[in-house]
Design a protein around this motif. Sequence first.
Motif, PDB file in Angstrom:
ATOM      1  N   ALA A 124       0.829  -1.202   0.000  1.00  0.00           N
ATOM      2  CA  ALA A 124       0.000   0.000   0.000  1.00  0.00           C
ATOM      3  C   ALA A 124       0.864   1.253   0.000  1.00  0.00           C
ATOM      4  CB  ALA A 124      -0.930  -0.007   1.216  1.00  0.00           C
ATOM      5  N   LEU A 125       1.966   1.228   0.756  1.00  0.00           N
ATOM      6  CA  LEU A 125       2.869   2.379   0.811  1.00  0.00           C
ATOM      7  C   LEU A 125       3.478   2.672  -0.557  1.00  0.00           C
ATOM      8  CD1 LEU A 125       4.473   4.451   2.590  1.00  0.00           C
ATOM      9  CD2 LEU A 125       6.256   2.692   2.751  1.00  0.00           C
ATOM     10  N   ARG A 126       4.045   1.647  -1.189  1.00  0.00           N
ATOM     11  CA  ARG A 126       4.683   1.864  -2.487  1.00  0.00           C
ATOM     12  C   ARG A 126       3.636   2.181  -3.554  1.00  0.00           C
ATOM     13  NH1 ARG A 126       9.510   1.170  -5.550  1.00  0.00           N
ATOM     14  NH2 ARG A 126       8.869   1.868  -7.626  1.00  0.00           N
ATOM     15  N   THR A 127       2.446   1.600  -3.445  1.00  0.00           N
ATOM     16  CA  THR A 127       1.384   1.910  -4.401  1.00  0.00           C
ATOM     17  C   THR A 127       1.032   3.386  -4.352  1.00  0.00           C
ATOM     18  OG1 THR A 127       0.462  -0.326  -4.204  1.00  0.00           O
ATOM     19  CG2 THR A 127      -0.991   1.385  -5.075  1.00  0.00           C
ATOM     20  N   ALA A 128       0.883   3.936  -3.138  1.00  0.00           N
ATOM     21  CA  ALA A 128       0.575   5.358  -2.996  1.00  0.00           C
ATOM     22  C   ALA A 128       1.701   6.219  -3.561  1.00  0.00           C
ATOM     23  CB  ALA A 128       0.335   5.701  -1.526  1.00  0.00           C
ATOM     24  N   ALA A 129       2.952   5.808  -3.329  1.00  0.00           N
ATOM     25  CA  ALA A 129       4.094   6.560  -3.854  1.00  0.00           C
ATOM     26  C   ALA A 129       4.121   6.530  -5.384  1.00  0.00           C
ATOM     27  CB  ALA A 129       5.398   5.994  -3.288  1.00  0.00           C
ATOM     28  N   ASP A 130       3.864   5.359  -5.963  1.00  0.00           N
ATOM     29  CA  ASP A 130       3.841   5.247  -7.426  1.00  0.00           C
ATOM     30  C   ASP A 130       2.734   6.112  -8.024  1.00  0.00           C
ATOM     31  OD1 ASP A 130       6.005   3.553  -7.577  1.00  0.00           O
ATOM     32  OD2 ASP A 130       4.822   1.724  -7.744  1.00  0.00           O
ATOM     33  N   LEU A 131       1.569   6.108  -7.396  1.00  0.00           N
ATOM     34  CA  LEU A 131       0.467   6.935  -7.887  1.00  0.00           C
ATOM     35  C   LEU A 131       0.851   8.411  -7.848  1.00  0.00           C
ATOM     36  CD1 LEU A 131      -2.505   5.114  -6.133  1.00  0.00           C
ATOM     37  CD2 LEU A 131      -2.084   5.191  -8.597  1.00  0.00           C
ATOM     38  N   PHE A 132       1.522   8.835  -6.791  1.00  0.00           N
ATOM     39  CA  PHE A 132       1.972  10.214  -6.684  1.00  0.00           C
ATOM     40  C   PHE A 132       2.874  10.570  -7.864  1.00  0.00           C
ATOM     41  CE2 PHE A 132       4.666  13.683  -5.432  1.00  0.00           C
ATOM     42  CZ  PHE A 132       3.877  14.496  -4.628  1.00  0.00           C
ATOM     43  N   CYS A 133       3.748   9.627  -8.225  1.00  0.00           N
ATOM     44  CA  CYS A 133       4.701   9.866  -9.318  1.00  0.00           C
ATOM     45  C   CYS A 133       4.083   9.675 -10.702  1.00  0.00           C
ATOM     46  CB  CYS A 133       5.895   8.928  -9.178  1.00  0.00           C
ATOM     47  SG  CYS A 133       6.798   9.094  -7.632  1.00  0.00           S
ATOM     48  N   GLY A 134       2.853   9.152 -10.760  1.00  0.00           N
ATOM     49  CA  GLY A 134       2.204   8.937 -12.041  1.00  0.00           C
ATOM     50  C   GLY A 134       2.432   7.574 -12.642  1.00  0.00           C
ATOM     51  N   PHE A 135       3.122   6.677 -11.904  1.00  0.00           N
ATOM     52  CA  PHE A 135       3.368   5.336 -12.425  1.00  0.00           C
ATOM     53  C   PHE A 135       2.116   4.487 -12.243  1.00  0.00           C
ATOM     54  CE2 PHE A 135       7.827   6.354 -10.865  1.00  0.00           C
ATOM     55  CZ  PHE A 135       8.249   6.767 -12.120  1.00  0.00           C
ATOM     56  N   GLY A 136       1.707   3.801 -13.298  1.00  0.00           N
ATOM     57  CA  GLY A 136       0.550   2.930 -13.213  1.00  0.00           C
ATOM     58  C   GLY A 136      -0.774   3.658 -13.239  1.00  0.00           C
ATOM     59  N   VAL A 137      -0.780   4.900 -13.720  1.00  0.00           N
ATOM     60  CA  VAL A 137      -2.015   5.675 -13.869  1.00  0.00           C
ATOM     61  C   VAL A 137      -2.326   5.763 -15.352  1.00  0.00           C
ATOM     62  CG1 VAL A 137      -3.182   7.871 -13.424  1.00  0.00           C
ATOM     63  CG2 VAL A 137      -1.475   7.010 -11.802  1.00  0.00           C
ATOM     64  N   ARG A 138      -3.419   5.137 -15.767  1.00  0.00           N
ATOM     65  CA  ARG A 138      -3.736   5.070 -17.192  1.00  0.00           C
ATOM     66  C   ARG A 138      -3.903   6.464 -17.789  1.00  0.00           C
ATOM     67  NH1 ARG A 138      -8.299   5.465 -19.995  1.00  0.00           N
ATOM     68  NH2 ARG A 138      -9.573   5.493 -18.108  1.00  0.00           N
ATOM     69  N   GLY A 139      -3.223   6.697 -18.906  1.00  0.00           N
ATOM     70  CA  GLY A 139      -3.367   7.947 -19.638  1.00  0.00           C
ATOM     71  C   GLY A 139      -2.627   9.127 -19.047  1.00  0.00           C
ATOM     72  N   PHE A 140      -1.879   8.910 -17.952  1.00  0.00           N
ATOM     73  CA  PHE A 140      -1.256  10.032 -17.257  1.00  0.00           C
ATOM     74  C   PHE A 140      -0.208  10.727 -18.122  1.00  0.00           C
ATOM     75  CE2 PHE A 140       1.527  12.019 -14.092  1.00  0.00           C
ATOM     76  CZ  PHE A 140       0.604  12.652 -13.294  1.00  0.00           C
ATOM     77  N   ARG A 141       0.696   9.949 -18.684  1.00  0.00           N
ATOM     78  CA  ARG A 141       1.770  10.549 -19.501  1.00  0.00           C
ATOM     79  C   ARG A 141       1.203  11.202 -20.756  1.00  0.00           C
ATOM     80  NH1 ARG A 141       6.749  10.984 -16.854  1.00  0.00           N
ATOM     81  NH2 ARG A 141       6.740   9.352 -15.274  1.00  0.00           N
TER      82      ARG A 141
END
Length: 247
Positions: A124-141
């Motif tokens: 959960a910790l790393r998932t929240a960090a990845d979301l903050f960075c935009g990793f694994g968010v569809r269409g983010f880039r």
Amino acid sequence: MEPTGMYRAGYPFTSVELQSMVHHGALRHMMADVYVEAQLTQTAELRAAAAYALLNSTLRRRGVLCGETAAWVHLGTAPPDRVTVIAQGTALRQIASAGRWQLHQITVDDEHVEDVGTMRTTTALRTAADLFCGFGVRGFRQALDRITAVSPGWSRTEEMLQHWPTVKLPLRGRDEDISAIGAEDQQFIQRRWHLIAQLSRRFRLDADELADTVLGTLSRTSWDARRRDRVRQLLDQCVSRRLPTVR
């Protein structure tokens, strides 16, 4: 082979037949073309199994669920429309997906990975960090590409990943609200904040540890105390349900 009680469109049932069984209450839709028998209890393990069913053999062995998919596994929120996976140390040519998966070749330490049923998943910790960075968010880039195309004063930098969509950007030489970009792009960029807040509350994530993990994910070779404080400030705003608007 899918677990007992889990089905994918094809054999023995077509997509239309599976959807009909959902309509009549016999099945429940999980994600993509994965369905389960209605009596099965919704658990993190069942959601991880549904994501596992969509991956090829290489990603099942080596991949780690991340981003929106990991958040769905942990929280049981609305499922993403594709599986987001860290494919660390795996040649992309081995796992060509025809758009079925969103792959990230980023580093993840063993301490930030856990087994959830059949599939390795970011904590959960790393998932929240990845979301903050935009990793694994569809269409983010892609959303950032479109934003920077009409905002030449900005480059697609890590700093920009941290901005809430209501900040002012120099669009076409004028200070305009980023909402002018379009509702879809706003949704892509802000969706992560809601998931971060839910993860933080559900798992009682320590804000300092989360800020440290974010900074470690963005830069593994240097430490910037000022930047770390800014990350912490944005996380505090997110979890307290105030929209992050720090510039």
